[in-house]
Scaffold this motif. Sequence first.
Motif, short mmCIF file in Angstrom:
data_model
loop_
_atom_site.label_atom_id
_atom_site.label_comp_id
_atom_site.label_asym_id
_atom_site.label_seq_id
_atom_site.Cartn_x
_atom_site.Cartn_y
_atom_site.Cartn_z
N ILE A 150 -25.72 -7.42 -6.05
CA ILE A 150 -25.91 -7.32 -4.86
C ILE A 150 -26.56 -7.35 -3.96
N SER A 151 -27.84 -5.95 -4.17
CA SER A 151 -28.47 -5.92 -3.06
C SER A 151 -29.69 -6.69 -3.16
N GLY A 152 -29.57 -7.17 -4.28
CA GLY A 152 -31.29 -8.83 -4.14
C GLY A 152 -30.25 -10.24 -2.66
N LEU A 153 -28.75 -10.05 -3.40
CA LEU A 153 -28.24 -11.17 -2.50
C LEU A 153 -28.15 -10.83 -1.18
N LEU A 154 -27.52 -9.29 -0.98
CA LEU A 154 -28.47 -9.11 0.06
C LEU A 154 -29.15 -9.02 1.08
N HIS A 155 -30.69 -8.92 0.24
CA HIS A 155 -31.47 -9.32 0.93
C HIS A 155 -32.28 -10.08 0.52
N SER A 156 -32.07 -11.46 0.20
CA SER A 156 -32.90 -12.69 -0.38
C SER A 156 -31.88 -13.53 1.39
N ILE A 157 -30.03 -13.05 1.99
CA ILE A 157 -29.56 -14.13 2.52
C ILE A 157 -30.50 -12.96 4.43
N ALA A 158 -30.57 -12.01 3.82
CA ALA A 158 -31.20 -10.96 5.41
C ALA A 158 -32.68 -11.60 5.42
N SER A 159 -33.82 -11.91 5.00
CA SER A 159 -34.58 -12.15 4.29
C SER A 159 -34.84 -13.73 4.88
N THR A 160 -34.35 -14.88 4.16
CA THR A 160 -34.09 -16.57 4.38
C THR A 160 -33.43 -16.66 5.70
N HIS A 161 -32.74 -16.06 6.13
CA HIS A 161 -32.04 -16.25 7.01
C HIS A 161 -32.32 -15.21 8.81
N ASN A 162 -32.90 -14.75 8.68
CA ASN A 162 -33.46 -13.64 9.34
C ASN A 162 -32.46 -13.00 10.39
N ILE A 163 -31.15 -12.49 9.50
CA ILE A 163 -29.97 -11.89 9.95
C ILE A 163 -30.74 -10.60 9.53
N ALA A 164 -29.30 -9.29 10.67
CA ALA A 164 -29.76 -8.22 10.12
C ALA A 164 -28.19 -7.56 9.08
N VAL A 165 -27.97 -7.09 8.13
CA VAL A 165 -27.93 -6.70 7.27
C VAL A 165 -27.15 -5.04 6.99
N LEU A 166 -25.66 -5.14 7.78
CA LEU A 166 -25.42 -3.45 7.54
C LEU A 166 -24.12 -3.49 7.04
N VAL A 167 -24.13 -2.40 5.69
CA VAL A 167 -23.44 -2.12 5.01
C VAL A 167 -22.79 -0.40 5.31
N LEU A 168 -21.70 -0.74 4.82
CA LEU A 168 -20.87 1.07 4.94
C LEU A 168 -20.73 1.19 3.85
N ASN A 169 -20.66 2.14 3.86
CA ASN A 169 -20.28 2.91 2.52
C ASN A 169 -19.59 4.88 2.38
N GLU A 170 -19.65 4.61 1.53
CA GLU A 170 -18.51 6.25 1.65
C GLU A 170 -19.46 7.34 1.34
N VAL A 171 -18.36 9.08 1.45
CA VAL A 171 -19.84 9.94 0.21
C VAL A 171 -18.73 10.16 -0.20
N VAL A 172 -19.46 11.44 -0.79
CA VAL A 172 -19.06 12.28 -1.83
C VAL A 172 -19.47 13.50 -1.63
N ASP A 173 -18.27 14.71 -2.10
CA ASP A 173 -19.74 16.18 -1.65
C ASP A 173 -20.26 16.64 -3.12
N THR A 174 -20.93 17.32 -2.40
CA THR A 174 -21.67 18.10 -2.37
C THR A 174 -21.57 19.18 -3.28
N PHE A 175 -22.57 19.50 -4.50
CA PHE A 175 -21.89 21.19 -5.07
C PHE A 175 -23.15 22.19 -4.79
N ASP A 176 -22.46 23.61 -4.97
CA ASP A 176 -24.21 24.05 -4.57
C ASP A 176 -24.23 24.62 -5.95
#
Length: 431
Positions: free
Chosen positions: A226-252
């Motif tokens: 997925i990352s390779g395709l996103l970077h290829s699209i971003a660099s080839t077509h000069n567009i911005a790629v915005l990926v929204l992501n989720e979170v997980v809890d951290t434990f001490d």
Amino acid sequence: MGFEALSDVQRAALDRGRFFKLADILLTSSDIVARRCRISPLEARNIIEIAAYDELDDIKSLDAFMDEPDTCTTGDEQVDHALGGGIRTGMVWEVFGESGAGKTQLALHLSLMIQLPERLGGLSGSTCYLSTSSSLPTERLIELINSHPRLSSALCGLEAIHTMPCPTIPLLLHILSETLPPFIEQQSHSEPVRLLVIDALGELFHTTDKTTKSTLVERSVDIAQISGLLHSIASTHNIAVLVLNEVVDTFDRGFIESDEDHLSYSDQARWFSRASTIAGEDKKEACLGLVWANQVNVRIQMSRTGRRRYLNDFESTKRQKHQQNTAKFSRDTDDQTTLIRRLSVIFSSVAPSASIDYIVTTSGLFGIPEEGAPKPPSKPLNPVATAATACPLSTQVPPLDRGFDDDDLEPSNDSWDLDDLLDLEGPADIS
């Protein structure tokens, strides 16, 4: 061949040494060339120089194959300043945060801001919006068009936002590799695609299967593809790629000391997986682990702080527009406070780390300048006066962010100084 500038004797010597391409001699030392061709080292160096300089006219700088990155405003100067000027093209941006933090709000802002002309901070382009679990919130987009100070129906609209569902990883890979590239090429002749949004990547990796070494390897392979395709699209077509992501809890788990041969992941992750600018911000971190963290150019965390703050009320032409578009929310606000959220740039290849507070209202997302901090350099805005749109408002519909409650969406006529937040040069005549 690349040997046109050489004499017949020199070409015969290269044939004798079985050098048939320019790369063959450029990647070979002159001593080896001399030995294989049975010529003197001086003559070998002379042949290499002649052949190389003959090809210089065909050698192009890397800059010739790369478009200069463009920058699109987020719609707020405080947020733009924290991001290094706005969202730049040719890069992969990740925004992660808990439900209701405002991730989708930022994505919707950019989907509209990207359509603005360059003189207003946009890129005169369109957006491809890939949703993994829910549909595009068109009513919220209409609400932003009608109420945000920088937007109007004459400058942007829903027709320039192309959406497609991608509920599975194989479908996302197919869209990125087979569907999007030709579509982007087709759109380049009308409204070029300048922004690609994925909302949200982490949801594709939800599974009830037991975590094993093989499942982790499979996930890493999928993330890398997925990352390779996103970077290829971003660099080839000069567009911005915005990926929204989720979170997980951290434990001490306490401090785990790293030795000379091994680095403790829990000790190192705090530098790239979460922010810690205020209390409680480090209780969540980005999901998908180290593999995904190494694939993005910029990582941004958005979080809910639980803090509230009084902001001064100030009447203006813009606020009158806000009040008209949010009459449903009108109420006595003398004792009302505003919910504060936090945006932190954890790492970026174009700007230093930064953190700002912001609020989410029915009119959009606005940064709050810290007391005593200098304001970022402002750009003059020239909004275009437009007639009131006939599109219905959606003040009864909450934003797309899962878990975003109506109580968290502050009405625009609450007590804050929007003119100070936006740093407008003067009231704009937008009906």
